[in-house]
Design a protein around this motif. Structure first.
Motif, PDB file in Angstrom:
ATOM      1  N   ASP A   1     -25.320 -14.779 -29.304  1.00 59.09           N
ATOM      2  CA  ASP A   1     -24.888 -13.386 -29.282  1.00 59.09           C
ATOM      3  C   ASP A   1     -23.507 -13.252 -29.918  1.00 59.09           C
ATOM      4  O   ASP A   1     -22.998 -14.200 -30.533  1.00 59.09           O
ATOM      5  N   ASP A   2     -22.904 -12.079 -29.770  1.00 61.35           N
ATOM      6  CA  ASP A   2     -21.619 -11.839 -30.424  1.00 61.35           C
ATOM      7  C   ASP A   2     -20.475 -12.619 -29.805  1.00 61.35           C
ATOM      8  O   ASP A   2     -19.374 -12.674 -30.361  1.00 61.35           O
ATOM      9  N   GLU A   3     -20.711 -13.258 -28.631  1.00 58.37           N
ATOM     10  CA  GLU A   3     -19.687 -14.086 -27.992  1.00 58.37           C
ATOM     11  C   GLU A   3     -20.017 -15.568 -28.105  1.00 58.37           C
ATOM     12  O   GLU A   3     -19.451 -16.387 -27.387  1.00 58.37           O
ATOM     13  N   ALA A   4     -20.939 -15.896 -29.002  1.00 61.31           N
ATOM     14  CA  ALA A   4     -21.313 -17.289 -29.313  1.00 61.31           C
ATOM     15  C   ALA A   4     -22.031 -17.986 -28.163  1.00 61.31           C
ATOM     16  O   ALA A   4     -22.043 -19.220 -28.101  1.00 61.31           O
ATOM     17  N   TRP A   5     -22.666 -17.222 -27.261  1.00 59.17           N
ATOM     18  CA  TRP A   5     -23.500 -17.806 -26.208  1.00 59.17           C
ATOM     19  C   TRP A   5     -24.946 -17.773 -26.664  1.00 59.17           C
ATOM     20  O   TRP A   5     -25.423 -16.784 -27.227  1.00 59.17           O
ATOM     21  N   ILE A   6     -25.676 -18.848 -26.425  1.00 53.94           N
ATOM     22  CA  ILE A   6     -27.092 -18.895 -26.791  1.00 53.94           C
ATOM     23  C   ILE A   6     -27.863 -17.919 -25.918  1.00 53.94           C
ATOM     24  O   ILE A   6     -27.858 -18.028 -24.686  1.00 53.94           O
ATOM     25  N   ASP A   7     -28.524 -16.947 -26.549  1.00 59.41           N
ATOM     26  CA  ASP A   7     -29.273 -15.949 -25.792  1.00 59.41           C
ATOM     27  C   ASP A   7     -30.712 -15.785 -26.276  1.00 59.41           C
ATOM     28  O   ASP A   7     -31.473 -15.015 -25.694  1.00 59.41           O
ATOM     29  N   THR A   8     -31.086 -16.504 -27.343  1.00 59.17           N
ATOM     30  CA  THR A   8     -32.433 -16.381 -27.892  1.00 59.17           C
ATOM     31  C   THR A   8     -32.984 -17.762 -28.212  1.00 59.17           C
ATOM     32  O   THR A   8     -32.288 -18.589 -28.800  1.00 59.17           O
ATOM     33  N   VAL A   9     -34.220 -17.994 -27.803  1.00 61.13           N
ATOM     34  CA  VAL A   9     -34.872 -19.286 -28.040  1.00 61.13           C
ATOM     35  C   VAL A   9     -36.264 -19.040 -28.605  1.00 61.13           C
ATOM     36  O   VAL A   9     -37.062 -18.297 -28.018  1.00 61.13           O
ATOM     37  N   TYR A  10     -36.549 -19.639 -29.775  1.00 62.09           N
ATOM     38  CA  TYR A  10     -37.881 -19.644 -30.371  1.00 62.09           C
ATOM     39  C   TYR A  10     -38.482 -21.026 -30.150  1.00 62.09           C
ATOM     40  O   TYR A  10     -37.876 -22.031 -30.514  1.00 62.09           O
ATOM     41  N   PHE A  11     -39.682 -21.065 -29.576  1.00 67.49           N
ATOM     42  CA  PHE A  11     -40.289 -22.343 -29.209  1.00 67.49           C
ATOM     43  C   PHE A  11     -41.729 -22.409 -29.725  1.00 67.49           C
ATOM     44  O   PHE A  11     -42.670 -22.075 -29.021  1.00 67.49           O
ATOM     45  N   PRO A  12     -41.927 -22.833 -30.992  1.00 67.67           N
ATOM     46  CA  PRO A  12     -43.287 -23.059 -31.496  1.00 67.67           C
ATOM     47  C   PRO A  12     -43.848 -24.348 -30.898  1.00 67.67           C
ATOM     48  O   PRO A  12     -43.140 -25.347 -30.781  1.00 67.67           O
ATOM     49  N   GLN A  13     -45.116 -24.341 -30.531  1.00 69.49           N
ATOM     50  CA  GLN A  13     -45.738 -25.544 -29.981  1.00 69.49           C
ATOM     51  C   GLN A  13     -47.239 -25.513 -30.239  1.00 69.49           C
ATOM     52  O   GLN A  13     -47.818 -24.453 -30.539  1.00 69.49           O
ATOM     53  N   GLU A  14     -47.859 -26.657 -30.091  1.00 69.31           N
ATOM     54  CA  GLU A  14     -49.302 -26.791 -30.263  1.00 69.31           C
ATOM     55  C   GLU A  14     -49.902 -27.286 -28.967  1.00 69.31           C
ATOM     56  O   GLU A  14     -49.508 -28.333 -28.443  1.00 69.31           O
ATOM     57  N   ILE A  15     -50.839 -26.527 -28.420  1.00 68.43           N
ATOM     58  CA  ILE A  15     -51.506 -26.897 -27.176  1.00 68.43           C
ATOM     59  C   ILE A  15     -53.009 -26.904 -27.424  1.00 68.43           C
ATOM     60  O   ILE A  15     -53.494 -26.406 -28.438  1.00 68.43           O
ATOM     61  N   THR A  16     -53.767 -27.490 -26.490  1.00 74.36           N
ATOM     62  CA  THR A  16     -55.218 -27.449 -26.613  1.00 74.36           C
ATOM     63  C   THR A  16     -55.728 -26.096 -26.127  1.00 74.36           C
ATOM     64  O   THR A  16     -55.065 -25.397 -25.338  1.00 74.36           O
ATOM     65  N   LEU A  17     -56.901 -25.713 -26.579  1.00 76.25           N
ATOM     66  CA  LEU A  17     -57.500 -24.459 -26.134  1.00 76.25           C
ATOM     67  C   LEU A  17     -57.777 -24.486 -24.634  1.00 76.25           C
ATOM     68  O   LEU A  17     -57.685 -23.458 -23.960  1.00 76.25           O
ATOM     69  N   ARG A  18     -58.123 -25.657 -24.123  1.00 74.05           N
ATOM     70  CA  ARG A  18     -58.330 -25.778 -22.674  1.00 74.05           C
ATOM     71  C   ARG A  18     -57.048 -25.466 -21.914  1.00 74.05           C
ATOM     72  O   ARG A  18     -57.061 -24.767 -20.892  1.00 74.05           O
ATOM     73  N   GLN A  19     -55.929 -25.986 -22.399  1.00 72.99           N
ATOM     74  CA  GLN A  19     -54.644 -25.684 -21.760  1.00 72.99           C
ATOM     75  C   GLN A  19     -54.315 -24.200 -21.863  1.00 72.99           C
ATOM     76  O   GLN A  19     -53.757 -23.613 -20.923  1.00 72.99           O
ATOM     77  N   ALA A  20     -54.653 -23.587 -23.002  1.00 70.39           N
ATOM     78  CA  ALA A  20     -54.398 -22.156 -23.172  1.00 70.39           C
ATOM     79  C   ALA A  20     -55.198 -21.334 -22.174  1.00 70.39           C
ATOM     80  O   ALA A  20     -54.692 -20.364 -21.591  1.00 70.39           O
ATOM     81  N   VAL A  21     -56.469 -21.710 -21.949  1.00 71.10           N
ATOM     82  CA  VAL A  21     -57.312 -21.003 -20.984  1.00 71.10           C
ATOM     83  C   VAL A  21     -56.764 -21.177 -19.571  1.00 71.10           C
ATOM     84  O   VAL A  21     -56.732 -20.234 -18.769  1.00 71.10           O
ATOM     85  N   MET A  22     -56.328 -22.393 -19.239  1.00 75.20           N
ATOM     86  CA  MET A  22     -55.764 -22.652 -17.917  1.00 75.20           C
ATOM     87  C   MET A  22     -54.500 -21.833 -17.686  1.00 75.20           C
ATOM     88  O   MET A  22     -54.245 -21.366 -16.575  1.00 75.20           O
ATOM     89  N   ARG A  23     -53.723 -21.645 -18.735  1.00 76.97           N
ATOM     90  CA  ARG A  23     -52.437 -20.967 -18.593  1.00 76.97           C
ATOM     91  C   ARG A  23     -52.553 -19.450 -18.651  1.00 76.97           C
ATOM     92  O   ARG A  23     -51.950 -18.739 -17.846  1.00 76.97           O
ATOM     93  N   PHE A  24     -53.344 -18.944 -19.610  1.00 80.06           N
ATOM     94  CA  PHE A  24     -53.382 -17.501 -19.825  1.00 80.06           C
ATOM     95  C   PHE A  24     -54.682 -16.849 -19.371  1.00 80.06           C
ATOM     96  O   PHE A  24     -54.710 -15.650 -19.099  1.00 80.06           O
ATOM     97  N   GLY A  25     -55.764 -17.615 -19.306  1.00 83.60           N
ATOM     98  CA  GLY A  25     -57.076 -17.051 -19.037  1.00 83.60           C
ATOM     99  C   GLY A  25     -57.838 -16.845 -20.331  1.00 83.60           C
ATOM    100  O   GLY A  25     -57.255 -16.462 -21.348  1.00 83.60           O
ATOM    101  N   GLU A  26     -59.152 -17.079 -20.287  1.00 79.28           N
ATOM    102  CA  GLU A  26     -59.948 -16.999 -21.509  1.00 79.28           C
ATOM    103  C   GLU A  26     -59.943 -15.593 -22.096  1.00 79.28           C
ATOM    104  O   GLU A  26     -59.969 -15.408 -23.316  1.00 79.28           O
TER     105      GLU A  26
END
Length: 378
Positions: free
Chosen positions: A129-154
């Motif tokens: 941010d404007d005071e040099a504190w980390i305030d935004t994080v982008y986190f690209p990752q690769e998961i299995t479809l099974r893990q995606a269903v377990m986490r978010f629902g089909e």
């Protein structure tokens, strides 16, 4: 980001391990990480305490007692082995020493009240941010479809991902998580879509939103070791140690070859003339014309003791770069606990700026986020 993207810092290191000739850098890094955990968050002691920012409130005995009890409850949650805090902090400290940056997620746990996980720093991008504190994080990752269903629902997956899941549940799905301050929200509404921190998770290929939620604090804490002016990412102790590390491996390789030649020297003996080029590798034999007709070694090795001393100097320099002398506990049989603490504090003064940054950017947000989770759970 420059300096630790690509295949990942540690996967690349493992593939290059066969070319290494000295384990001092890895041992120094491991001692750095373990000692940092011991100094900042020793599980054997009460390494933090909670209090109100309003000092007058802390004068009230009942309020003070509430904060003390809350500190004990929170410390017990950190010490729960199923929460994984100390292994995650060890991994984060290793990243700090090797790469200068680390990241840790703090979420409610399934097996315990809290769940901590170190995030591969080569997989994330951050902004300040404007005071040099980390305030935004982008986190690209690769998961299995099974893990995606377990986490978010089909039903939350895109039609393409649902179809792929039916055909191949172990197929891969690339997703990106964006965590950033919410620009517009109603603080009177206590739902997750009006929390000050917004988190959006979407599929990379289709841009389909899998989840939108919110938090009162950042669920991902990002720490940096030493940040130069104008830089976004941190500098690591390994940066200053790298010239010595490279030189150490070259010298160790040279002394290994020299030792082999010393123990099994190349030989030379009588003949009508040299047979081809002279071979000075260990155990080689070179035929030559010689009036004395003697078989004798070819002396090619210099003073090994000088090289050993130079190697020892490089090893010590690497340990100093990783603050091994500052982080190791200082004590003796005749010293009291107070004297040990005083000597330790004197050593840590040299690391005060970096330790302060780790406390403010990593441990402070981790404690605040954990406190918020426990508060929501009652």
């Amino acid at each position: 980001k420059k300096g630790f993207t690509g295949t990942g810092a540690y996967s690349e290191k493992k593939s290059e391990r066969i070319k290494l000739y000295d384990s001092t850098p890895e041992h120094a890094l491991d001692l750095f990480a373990s000692s940092l955990v011991g100094f900042l968050a020793n599980p054997a002691i009460k390494w933090f305490s909670l209090k109100s920012g309003n000092h007058k409130l802390m004068e009230d005995t009942s309020i003070k007692k509430w904060y003390e009890e809350a500190s004990e409850i929170l410390l017990d949650a950190f010490n729960d082995e199923k929460a994984g805090f100390y292994p995650a902090l060890k991994s984060a400290s290793t990243d700090l020493g090797a790469i200068g940056n680390c990241a840790m997620s703090i979420m409610p746990g399934k097996r315990s009240v809290l769940s901590f996980r170190a995030i591969d720093i080569s997989s994330i991008y951050v902004d300040i941010d404007d005071e040099a504190w980390i305030d935004t994080v982008y986190f690209p990752q690769e998961i299995t479809l099974r893990q995606a269903v377990m986490r978010f629902g089909e039903d939350k997956l895109s039609p393409e991902a649902r179809e792929q899941y039916k055909q191949k549940p172990d197929g891969k799905l690339k997703i990106t998580t964006v965590t950033t301050p919410r620009a517009v929200y109603d603080p009177r509404q206590k739902d997750k879509l009006n929390a000050p921190i917004k988190q959006l998770i979407f599929e990379d290929k289709t841009s389909h939103i899998l989840e939108e939620t919110g938090y009162s604090e950042m669920p991902i804490a990002v720490g940096r070791w030493d940040v130069m002016s104008g830089c976004l990412y941190g500098e690591a102790p390994s940066d200053s140690a790298m010239p010595d590390i490279k030189m150490l491996h070259i010298m160790q390789k040279a002394i290994i070859l020299a030792t082999e030649v010393t123990l099994n020297p190349p030989m030379q003996g009588p003949a009508d003339g040299f047979m081809g080029q002279i071979d000075i590798s260990a155990g080689a034999y070179n035929a030559r014309t010689d009036a004395n007709n003697r078989i004798e070694p070819i002396l090619t090795v210099g003073n090994l003791s000088v090289t050993v001393d130079l190697i020892r100097d490089r090893q010590e320099s690497i340990r100093r770069a990783f603050y091994n002398d500052q982080l190791q506990l200082v004590g003796g049989a005749q010293m009291t606990a107070t004297e040990v603490m005083q000597r330790t504090e004197e050593k840590l003064r040299l690391m005060a700026p970096m330790i302060g940054r780790v406390n403010s950017e990593l441990l402070g947000p981790v404690i605040s986020r954990a406190f918020s989770i426990l508060l929501e759970k009652g």
